[in-house]
Motif scaffolding. Structure first.
Motif, PDB file in Angstrom:
ATOM      1  N   THR A  37       0.717  -1.242   0.158  1.00 27.26           N
ATOM      2  CA  THR A  37       0.080  -0.020   0.057  1.00 27.26           C
ATOM      3  C   THR A  37       1.126   1.017  -0.139  1.00 27.26           C
ATOM      4  O   THR A  37       1.784   1.362   0.742  1.00 27.26           O
ATOM      5  CB  THR A  37      -1.122  -0.068   1.109  1.00 27.26           C
ATOM      6  N   VAL A  45      -3.044   5.873  -1.449  1.00 26.03           N
ATOM      7  CA  VAL A  45      -4.075   5.426  -0.708  1.00 26.03           C
ATOM      8  C   VAL A  45      -4.426   6.151   0.456  1.00 26.03           C
ATOM      9  O   VAL A  45      -5.484   6.491   0.834  1.00 26.03           O
ATOM     10  CB  VAL A  45      -3.973   3.839  -0.359  1.00 26.03           C
ATOM     11  N   ARG A  54       2.783  -1.242   4.264  1.00 23.23           N
ATOM     12  CA  ARG A  54       2.688   0.079   3.508  1.00 23.23           C
ATOM     13  C   ARG A  54       4.057   0.698   3.612  1.00 23.23           C
ATOM     14  O   ARG A  54       5.016   0.385   4.349  1.00 23.23           O
ATOM     15  CB  ARG A  54       1.847   1.054   4.450  1.00 23.23           C
TER      16      ARG A  54
END
Length: 314
Positions: free
Chosen positions: A13, A30, A236
């Motif tokens: 992400t 995101v 992430r």
């Protein structure tokens, strides 16, 4: 071939380390973040001119102090960003509260209430706290109230373990700042696979996956795309617009460097307050970079307050 950024998005992400509206629109992260540095830029950005003018005018009319106006601007910018990203907006608690759990909890609740007044529910926000022992304890209380937290300025496995034990939603290990410290201490540069910052995140990721810990690992503070590629597959990664743009123009093949399936099965490590403080005491890099990071965040916050005070007076 797809760009390195597109390939990265397939395994990690991608979060934008910016509050620049145009960058967020074009790079499509995101999640994104706000902090005093970003709000300082917003004060000088045409994209937020109407918001800034309105909050300054309201501050003058109602007699609010610079801190109240700064909080309103922070939430206002965060709300704008929440309209551009599908995920979360991290919003920082004042750095000068980093050693005060009670005050940190109160400030976090106030920020969440201000977002909710604008129609932004708490499941769109991450409260950002420095990973001191007191910050981690504040996060533990907030998590119990359904307020998810992003513990920042992570420089050691001890901090990461304490955050996991507290049930923190997400941690941000700072890759580049770790590398900076070792580059200065050892007088040399590092290839990505031997980079101390990269290795620190890999060690934390391995510990979490080995022990079934759900806390999200979000690598942060990158200096090069090489560091980013060496952590492809991490839960992430928060990346600056400049490095996101570089990755978008890179068409080399990218392979995952991290995977839960590759966890080595490292055993859990007890991490109470005494163990935490002892581990930090024994890690000069982590102790120095945590203190420096808090000082720098606070310096930006004070610059923001000074600038707002000048605007209010003007």
């Amino acid at each position: 071939m797809a760009s390195a950024l597109e390939q990265l998005r397939d395994m990690t992400t991608v979060v934008a380390d910016t509050g620049d509206v145009e960058a967020v629109r074009s790079l499509r992260p995101v999640d994104c973040t706000t902090n005093p540095s970003i709000i300082l830029k917003a004060l000088q950005s045409p994209a937020f001119a109407a918001l800034v003018d309105a909050e300054i005018a309201d501050g003058r009319a109602t007699g609010r102090d610079p801190l109240a106006v700064a909080d309103a601007l922070t939430v206002g910018v965060g709300a704008e960003l929440a309209g551009l990203v599908p995920g979360r907006v991290s919003t920082e608690v004042d750095a000068n509260l980093s050693f005060d759990s009670e005050a940190s909890v109160a400030k976090a609740r106030a920020l969440i209430a201000a977002y909710e007044a604008k129609g932004i529910l708490r499941d769109r926000i991450l409260i950002k706290l420095a990973a001191t022992w007191e910050g981690i304890r504040a996060a533990e209380r907030l998590q119990a109230e359904g307020i998810d937290c992003n513990l920042t300025l992570i420089f050691s496995l001890a901090q990461a373990i304490a955050c996991a034990d507290a049930g923190v939603f997400l941690i941000s290990p700072f890759v580049g700042r770790i590398t900076d410290w070792y580059a200065k201490a050892e007088g040399r540069s590092f290839a990505p696979d031997e980079d101390p910052g990269v290795l620190s995140v890999r060690r934390i990721y391995d510990y979490y996956k080995s022990n079934g810990i759900e806390t999200v690992v979000m690598g942060a503070s990158f200096r090069t795309t090489g560091q980013i590629k060496a952590l492809a597959g991490c839960d992430r990664l928060t990346i600056s617009p400049a490095l996101l743009t570089e990755l978008a123009g890179d068409e080399t093949e990218l392979t995952a460097a991290l995977s839960p399936d590759a966890a080595t099965g490292v055993a859990p490590i007890p991490m109470g307050e005494a163990a935490f403080r002892w581990a930090m005491n024994g890690d000069a890099m982590a102790t120095e970079k945590l203190a420096e990071g808090i000082r720098n965040f606070d310096a930006d916050h004070r610059k923001l307050l000074d600038l707002i005070a000048a605007r209010l007076a003007g």
